[in-house]
Design a protein around this motif. Structure first.
Motif, mmCIF file in Angstrom:
data_model
loop_
_atom_site.group_PDB
_atom_site.id
_atom_site.type_symbol
_atom_site.label_atom_id
_atom_site.label_comp_id
_atom_site.label_asym_id
_atom_site.label_seq_id
_atom_site.Cartn_x
_atom_site.Cartn_y
_atom_site.Cartn_z
ATOM 1 N N ASP A 123 9.286 -6.538 64.523
ATOM 2 C CA ASP A 123 10.566 -5.995 64.056
ATOM 3 C C ASP A 123 10.909 -6.553 62.677
ATOM 4 N N GLU A 124 10.620 -7.850 62.469
ATOM 5 C CA GLU A 124 10.925 -8.476 61.190
ATOM 6 C C GLU A 124 10.111 -7.855 60.063
ATOM 7 N N ARG A 138 8.747 -4.820 60.013
ATOM 8 C CA ARG A 138 9.205 -3.446 59.791
ATOM 9 C C ARG A 138 10.486 -3.435 58.968
ATOM 10 N N HIS A 139 11.389 -4.360 59.311
ATOM 11 C CA HIS A 139 12.650 -4.450 58.576
ATOM 12 C C HIS A 139 12.397 -4.817 57.117
ATOM 13 N N ALA A 140 11.518 -5.796 56.878
ATOM 14 C CA ALA A 140 11.214 -6.225 55.514
ATOM 15 C C ALA A 140 10.608 -5.088 54.708
ATOM 16 N N LYS A 142 10.979 -1.871 55.237
ATOM 17 C CA LYS A 142 12.022 -0.855 55.031
ATOM 18 C C LYS A 142 12.959 -1.268 53.897
ATOM 19 N N MET A 143 13.381 -2.537 53.891
ATOM 20 C CA MET A 143 14.286 -3.020 52.858
ATOM 21 C C MET A 143 13.609 -3.049 51.482
#
Length: 206
Positions: free
Chosen positions: A8-9, A11-13, A15-16
């Motif tokens: 999740d981390e 994917r979030h990174a 995306k950001m």
């Protein structure tokens, strides 16, 4: 060998990072500056408060600025007290109104005061030292035709110095002003304590 699923981390990174790259590209294309015509209108609370927020930003940046109040001149507001007591060297404050039109019950007097306020506003806007002018509640004066909206629009379009910002507040902003503005925000009323019998309170309303 198949790739391991992203956490999740991760994917979030990713995306950001993609959002930041897109944002940086947009910001890189924004180079122009101009003095803005800003309108705060609508039935919700916050129109004047937002305008005064920008006045405080100007003060913080040591930018000379000015306020002309068209309606609330008879009120002792927190903003006026703060500015006159502490920042009079950076911000001129002119309280031209004498209250809401239903309080004065004198149309001729209201028109006279509105016209004096508009004359002072033009003087301040044309002052080359002043970089931001807040015309607080001028939209109400234009709504009642105490000031001609077309005159205001033509002045802002043709006479306002190129780098001077002007913010006009008050509900029921007229269409010619909205059309001429660079930035328009409509405050939407969802709930207000006044409808539940709570009066305007110090620090919140004034």
């Amino acid at each position: 060998m198949s790739e391991l699923p992203q956490t999740d981390e991760a994917r979030h990174a990713a995306k950001m990072a993609k959002k930041k790259a897109a944002r940086d590209k947009i910001m890189a294309s924004k180079e122009g500056e101009k003095g803005l015509i800003i309108v705060h209108t609508g039935p919700g609370k916050g129109k004047s408060s937002s305008g005064f927020g920008m006045i405080l930003r100007c003060i913080a940046h040591q930018m000379p600025c000015a306020v002309v109040q068209f309606i609330k001149g008879a009120w002792e507001t927190g903003e006026r007290t703060l500015i006159e007591a502490n920042f009079a060297d950076l911000c001129q404050f002119h309280a031209m109104g004498e209250g809401f039109t239903w309080e004065t019950q004198d149309k001729a007097r209201d028109i006279e005061m509105a016209q004096k306020g508009w004359a002072k506003a033009k003087e301040l806007i044309l002052d080359p030292e002043i970089k931001f002018v807040l015309l607080d509640e001028i939209n109400i004066a234009m709504r009642y035709d105490y000031i001609d909206v077309n005159e205001v629009v033509q002045f802002l379009k043709n006479d306002k110095p190129e780098m001077t910002h002007v913010c006009l507040t008050g509900r029921n902003a007229k269409e010619p002003l909205i059309e001429a503005a660079d930035m328009v925000t409509e405050m939407t009323l969802i709930k207000h304590p006044f409808r539940s019998g709570v009066k305007g309170q110090k620090g919140v309303e004034f």
